[in-house]
Design a protein around this motif. Structure first.
Motif, PDB file in Angstrom:
ATOM      1  N   UNK A  53       0.837  -1.206   0.000  1.00  0.00           N
ATOM      2  CA  UNK A  53       0.000   0.000   0.000  1.00  0.00           C
ATOM      3  C   UNK A  53       0.869   1.252   0.000  1.00  0.00           C
ATOM      4  N   UNK A  54       0.631   2.115  -0.950  1.00  0.00           N
ATOM      5  CA  UNK A  54       1.417   3.336  -1.070  1.00  0.00           C
ATOM      6  C   UNK A  54       2.745   3.137  -1.777  1.00  0.00           C
ATOM      7  N   UNK A  55       3.037   1.903  -2.215  1.00  0.00           N
ATOM      8  CA  UNK A  55       4.285   1.633  -2.922  1.00  0.00           C
ATOM      9  C   UNK A  55       5.509   1.711  -2.048  1.00  0.00           C
ATOM     10  N   UNK A  56       5.308   1.626  -0.745  1.00  0.00           N
ATOM     11  CA  UNK A  56       6.410   1.746   0.211  1.00  0.00           C
ATOM     12  C   UNK A  56       6.212   0.730   1.324  1.00  0.00           C
ATOM     13  N   UNK A  57       7.316   0.124   1.775  1.00  0.00           N
ATOM     14  CA  UNK A  57       7.215  -0.864   2.847  1.00  0.00           C
ATOM     15  C   UNK A  57       8.380  -0.708   3.808  1.00  0.00           C
ATOM     16  N   UNK A  58       8.087  -0.903   5.064  1.00  0.00           N
ATOM     17  CA  UNK A  58       9.112  -0.908   6.107  1.00  0.00           C
ATOM     18  C   UNK A  58       9.776  -2.279   6.099  1.00  0.00           C
ATOM     19  N   UNK A  59      11.070  -2.285   6.364  1.00  0.00           N
ATOM     20  CA  UNK A  59      11.771  -3.567   6.429  1.00  0.00           C
ATOM     21  C   UNK A  59      11.104  -4.478   7.459  1.00  0.00           C
ATOM     22  N   UNK A  72      19.754 -11.137   6.481  1.00  0.00           N
ATOM     23  CA  UNK A  72      19.714 -11.666   5.118  1.00  0.00           C
ATOM     24  C   UNK A  72      18.750 -10.851   4.259  1.00  0.00           C
ATOM     25  N   UNK A  73      17.588 -10.524   4.809  1.00  0.00           N
ATOM     26  CA  UNK A  73      16.621  -9.686   4.094  1.00  0.00           C
ATOM     27  C   UNK A  73      17.249  -8.331   3.791  1.00  0.00           C
ATOM     28  N   UNK A  74      17.911  -7.746   4.774  1.00  0.00           N
ATOM     29  CA  UNK A  74      18.559  -6.444   4.577  1.00  0.00           C
ATOM     30  C   UNK A  74      19.634  -6.513   3.501  1.00  0.00           C
ATOM     31  N   UNK A  75      20.355  -7.615   3.438  1.00  0.00           N
ATOM     32  CA  UNK A  75      21.379  -7.797   2.408  1.00  0.00           C
ATOM     33  C   UNK A  75      20.740  -7.772   1.015  1.00  0.00           C
ATOM     34  N   UNK A  84      19.615   0.298  -8.126  1.00  0.00           N
ATOM     35  CA  UNK A  84      18.748   1.395  -8.531  1.00  0.00           C
ATOM     36  C   UNK A  84      17.290   1.023  -8.643  1.00  0.00           C
ATOM     37  N   UNK A  85      16.914  -0.129  -8.096  1.00  0.00           N
ATOM     38  CA  UNK A  85      15.532  -0.576  -8.180  1.00  0.00           C
ATOM     39  C   UNK A  85      14.678  -0.135  -6.997  1.00  0.00           C
ATOM     40  N   UNK A  86      15.322   0.189  -5.885  1.00  0.00           N
ATOM     41  CA  UNK A  86      14.616   0.651  -4.692  1.00  0.00           C
ATOM     42  C   UNK A  86      15.251   1.930  -4.166  1.00  0.00           C
ATOM     43  N   UNK A  87      14.425   2.810  -3.640  1.00  0.00           N
ATOM     44  CA  UNK A  87      14.892   3.946  -2.850  1.00  0.00           C
ATOM     45  C   UNK A  87      14.695   3.563  -1.397  1.00  0.00           C
ATOM     46  N   UNK A  88      15.484   4.158  -0.516  1.00  0.00           N
ATOM     47  CA  UNK A  88      15.301   3.856   0.909  1.00  0.00           C
ATOM     48  C   UNK A  88      15.413   5.134   1.722  1.00  0.00           C
ATOM     49  N   UNK A  89      14.727   5.102   2.858  1.00  0.00           N
ATOM     50  CA  UNK A  89      14.737   6.238   3.767  1.00  0.00           C
ATOM     51  C   UNK A  89      14.682   5.717   5.191  1.00  0.00           C
ATOM     52  N   UNK A  94      13.801   2.310  11.836  1.00  0.00           N
ATOM     53  CA  UNK A  94      13.369   1.504  10.699  1.00  0.00           C
ATOM     54  C   UNK A  94      13.786   2.127   9.376  1.00  0.00           C
ATOM     55  N   UNK A  95      13.957   1.265   8.390  1.00  0.00           N
ATOM     56  CA  UNK A  95      14.248   1.705   7.034  1.00  0.00           C
ATOM     57  C   UNK A  95      13.034   1.375   6.172  1.00  0.00           C
ATOM     58  N   UNK A  96      12.612   2.357   5.397  1.00  0.00           N
ATOM     59  CA  UNK A  96      11.472   2.198   4.490  1.00  0.00           C
ATOM     60  C   UNK A  96      11.987   2.157   3.059  1.00  0.00           C
TER      61      UNK A  96
END
Length: 116
Positions: A53-59, A72-75, A84-89, A94-96
């Motif tokens: 939802x919203x095209x954004x997800x929290x790790x 492993x997920x974070x890797x 260049x497929x994801x932006x992060x903030x 938490x990282x989104x």
């Protein structure tokens, strides 16, 4: 002074594969994107983020979808971001992640474009 193109910029400048052959620099720029998506976990992660939802997800929302450790997920997310497929903030602890839809659309055009 040289300008270095990211993989996303390289894809944007290319014609569909069926229209004309890729140059070596174009192929070298696109290969990291395809390589990043060639792993089943990363492909699923990309899909989960893009369809969230919203095209954004929290790790923290992504960890439960896998029987893998959080590191492993974070890797895998780091590889998708590096390609260049994801932006992060980072927000607090938490990282989104947000899908770079233009990169996905450019890849779709490259792979699925109709020959003329």
């Amino acid at each position: 002074m040289s300008l270095e193109l990211t993989a996303v910029q390289t894809v944007a400048c290319c014609s569909p594969l069926a229209r004309e052959p890729l140059s070596l620099p174009e192929a070298e720029g696109i290969a990291p994107l395809l390589k990043a998506l060639a792993d089943p976990v990363r492909l699923r992660l990309m899909s989960l983020v893009a369809s969230h939802e919203g095209g954004e997800a929290c790790v923290c929302d992504l960890n439960d979808a896998f029987e893998l450790s959080q590191p492993t997920i974070s890797h895998h997310l780091k590889i998708l971001h590096g390609a260049g497929l994801l932006d992060r903030e980072k927000r607090g602890v938490w990282v989104y992640y947000r899908a770079r839809t233009e990169a996905l659309q450019n890849l779709a055009t490259l792979i699925g474009g109709q020959a003329t």
